[in-house]
Scaffold this motif. Structure first.
Motif, mmCIF file in Angstrom:
data_model
loop_
_atom_site.group_PDB
_atom_site.id
_atom_site.type_symbol
_atom_site.label_atom_id
_atom_site.label_comp_id
_atom_site.label_asym_id
_atom_site.label_seq_id
_atom_site.Cartn_x
_atom_site.Cartn_y
_atom_site.Cartn_z
ATOM 1 N N THR A 41 8.900 62.054 34.957
ATOM 2 C CA THR A 41 9.235 61.634 33.515
ATOM 3 C C THR A 41 10.682 61.029 33.446
ATOM 4 O O THR A 41 10.952 60.022 33.180
ATOM 5 C CB THR A 41 9.361 63.052 32.589
ATOM 6 N N LEU A 42 11.738 61.625 34.255
ATOM 7 C CA LEU A 42 13.026 61.274 34.373
ATOM 8 C C LEU A 42 13.045 59.930 34.972
ATOM 9 O O LEU A 42 14.112 59.189 34.883
ATOM 10 C CB LEU A 42 13.639 62.260 35.157
ATOM 11 N N ALA A 43 12.078 59.732 35.971
ATOM 12 C CA ALA A 43 11.961 58.631 36.615
ATOM 13 C C ALA A 43 11.581 57.284 35.865
ATOM 14 O O ALA A 43 11.493 56.232 36.433
ATOM 15 C CB ALA A 43 11.339 58.687 38.054
ATOM 16 N N GLY A 44 11.032 57.494 34.769
ATOM 17 C CA GLY A 44 10.580 56.507 33.776
ATOM 18 C C GLY A 44 9.133 56.257 33.917
ATOM 19 O O GLY A 44 8.679 55.283 33.169
ATOM 20 N N TYR A 45 8.357 57.191 34.489
ATOM 21 C CA TYR A 45 6.961 57.177 34.565
ATOM 22 C C TYR A 45 6.383 57.652 33.149
ATOM 23 O O TYR A 45 6.380 58.962 33.144
ATOM 24 C CB TYR A 45 6.270 57.473 35.839
ATOM 25 N N ALA A 46 5.860 56.819 32.329
ATOM 26 C CA ALA A 46 5.528 57.188 30.918
ATOM 27 C C ALA A 46 4.148 56.669 30.649
ATOM 28 O O ALA A 46 3.987 55.803 29.906
ATOM 29 C CB ALA A 46 6.571 57.031 30.039
ATOM 30 N N PRO A 47 2.925 57.228 31.177
ATOM 31 C CA PRO A 47 1.539 56.788 30.956
ATOM 32 C C PRO A 47 1.232 57.192 29.427
ATOM 33 O O PRO A 47 1.805 58.076 28.963
ATOM 34 C CB PRO A 47 0.602 57.307 32.039
#
Length: 498
Positions: free
Chosen positions: A439-445
């Motif tokens: 989530t912190l890495a920006g992965y937001a499916p």
């Protein structure tokens, strides 16, 4: 510098001076290693409750909740409710037995309960990881505050808070920081309450206008179907159970003189948190009327800081802005200090004490404090635009998935084994920790995948408990020989054990 920047700068300077002055005054009481770690276990309930309130009410509480309520409406009230109710669970299940364990840190408790250096090492890694995950939004929030208050680049706020925290923590440890955090709780409460009262009076004088988005407050909790329902319940699980696994919260219960004082401290904390959390919804409600620009610009996190000038012109708006800026800055300082001490305590016992001649002493603690602060500072400078409340929520999910099962089973279930604890910590830590990193890495499916990653507690906590219990039952021959005696110690009041 523009006149509008002066109140914010004055507020930051005054809070910094007050923090350093109180910390220096407290330094004269800090003479031993025990003072640095747990204030020699002599902090009384009233002072300890104020200090816990000071360090627990972080950037997410002071800035994040109002911003979340502004955008998300009543659904977001679960954040303050969960953060407060977590202390009720802590009171019932953990507070007094944990104090009676005699440990300094969570890894100390794990080793004393299970007799395993491997479990201790795993707990040390988790304390450091959770502490750093929680520190990143504190430093990020400091950058946001100074940018809003005085127009400084965000990295300035990060470095200023880090420098002040290091000065306080390395000079006097837990004994000194306790006085600082108690002062900062009351400063934060005043900084929210007084402007809120004034702004409500202004709104009333304007004819009590209503915002165009006011209907959002009545939306049902699961407004987007099954995914929304899952997200809500997962958030509740993480917040209710995560409190007892936060290293900077748990370490406070080692500072009480006895188990009865630990319970009294927890009851007082519930009252102090409830009093504080009455006010962020007021800012959010007023923001629905006067803060449309912040929502449009995606800057809801600074609602508390910018609402006074949006509602009041001239000196009045400037003075209120200075007050809320002081409260926000105190929030970053107090929470960061508590986290730095918790992480430094673990690093001291397991890492830095081996690098200095003074075994587990003050010099090792100061070296550990440097490491505890510098790493998340670098991360905060690299990781940008992560919601403050969201980051803190992920830290709660990781804590709920690891230390909550360990503490509850370790205190109340004799058959817990080192193998079971290690397997459960790995399952919960890798599950919730992996989701947090993604989530912190920006992965937001989208859809269910995004919900499961963004709010992992609903599946990661049961997974950790199931694995911990199953493996412990399968390795019953590894049950510590001293388990029964240790549990008797945890549950026997001090008045009977003397």
């Amino acid at each position: 510098m523009e006149r509008a920047d002066v109140p914010g700068l004055v507020a930051v300077v005054l809070v910094t001076v007050a923090t350093l002055a109180i910390g220096t005054w407290g330094l004269r009481f800090s003479r031993t290693t025990s003072d640095f770690f747990v204030a020699s276990r002599t902090v009384r309930p009233g002072l300890n409750a104020s200090a816990i309130g000071g360090e627990y009410l972080s950037a997410a509480s002071f800035l994040g909740i109002a911003g979340l309520l502004l955008v998300g409406g009543a659904d977001m009230l679960w954040y303050p409710v969960g953060w407060t109710a977590g202390y009720l669970v802590l009171l019932v299940l953990v507070a007094a037995p944990l104090r009676r364990s005699g440990a300094y840190t969570l890894p100390d408790f794990a080793e004393a309960r299970l007799g395993s250096r491997t479990v201790r090492a795993a707990c040390s890694l988790l304390v450091v990881g959770i502490g750093w995950l929680y520190l990143i939004p504190q430093f990020e929030g400091a950058g946001i505050t100074l940018r809003s208050a005085i127009g400084a680049p965000e990295w300035v706020g990060v470095l200023v808070v880090a420098a002040i925290v290091l000065a306080n923590v390395t000079s006097g440890g837990m004994r000194s920081v306790t006085f600082v955090q108690a002062f900062q709780y009351w400063l934060k409460l005043t900084a929210l309450l007084v402007p809120a009262a004034v702004l409500v009076a202004v709104w009333w004088g304007d004819g009590r206008p209503g915002g165009a988005g006011g209907g959002d407050w009545s939306y049902p909790v699961a407004g987007d179907g099954g995914v929304g329902l899952y997200t809500t319940y997962s958030l509740i699980v993480g917040l209710f159970l995560g409190t007892m696994g936060l290293p900077h919260v748990v370490v406070r219960f080692y500072t009480n003189p006895d188990g009865r004082a630990a319970r009294r401290t927890t009851v007082a904390v519930l009252a102090l948190l409830g009093l504080f959390y009455l006010w962020p919804p007021v800012y959010a409600a007023l923001g629905r009327v006067y803060g449309d620009r912040l929502v449009a610009e995606g800057r809801s996190d600074v609602l508390v800081l910018e609402l006074p000038r949006a509602m009041l012109d001239g000196v009045g708006g400037d003075v209120l802005t200075g007050l809320v800026t002081a409260g926000a800055f105190a929030a970053f300082l107090s929470t960061s200090s508590g986290l730095a001490i918790a992480v430094a305590g673990v690093l001291t016992q397991d890492v830095t004490s081996r690098l200095v001649s003074e075994q587990r002493g003050v010099a090792a603690f100061r070296l550990a404090a440097m490491v505890a602060v510098v790493i998340p500072v670098l991360a905060a400078l690299l990781v940008r635009n992560v919601g403050v409340a969201q980051s803190v929520g992920l830290a709660f999910a990781v804590a709920a998935s690891t230390f909550c099962p360990l503490l509850v089973l370790g205190i109340w279930w004799r058959r817990l084994t080192d193998a079971g604890a290690l397997a459960g910590l790995a399952a919960g830590g890798l599950g919730a920790g992996g989701a947090a990193i993604a989530t912190l890495a920006g992965y937001a499916p989208g859809g269910w995948a995004g919900a499961l990653l963004g709010q992992p507690a609903a599946w990661s906590v049961p997974l950790a408990v199931l694995v911990m219990v199953t493996v412990s039952l399968a390795t019953a021959d590894r049950e510590p020989a001293h388990a029964r005696r240790f549990l008797v110690r945890l549950h026997t009041p001090e008045s009977l054990s003397r």
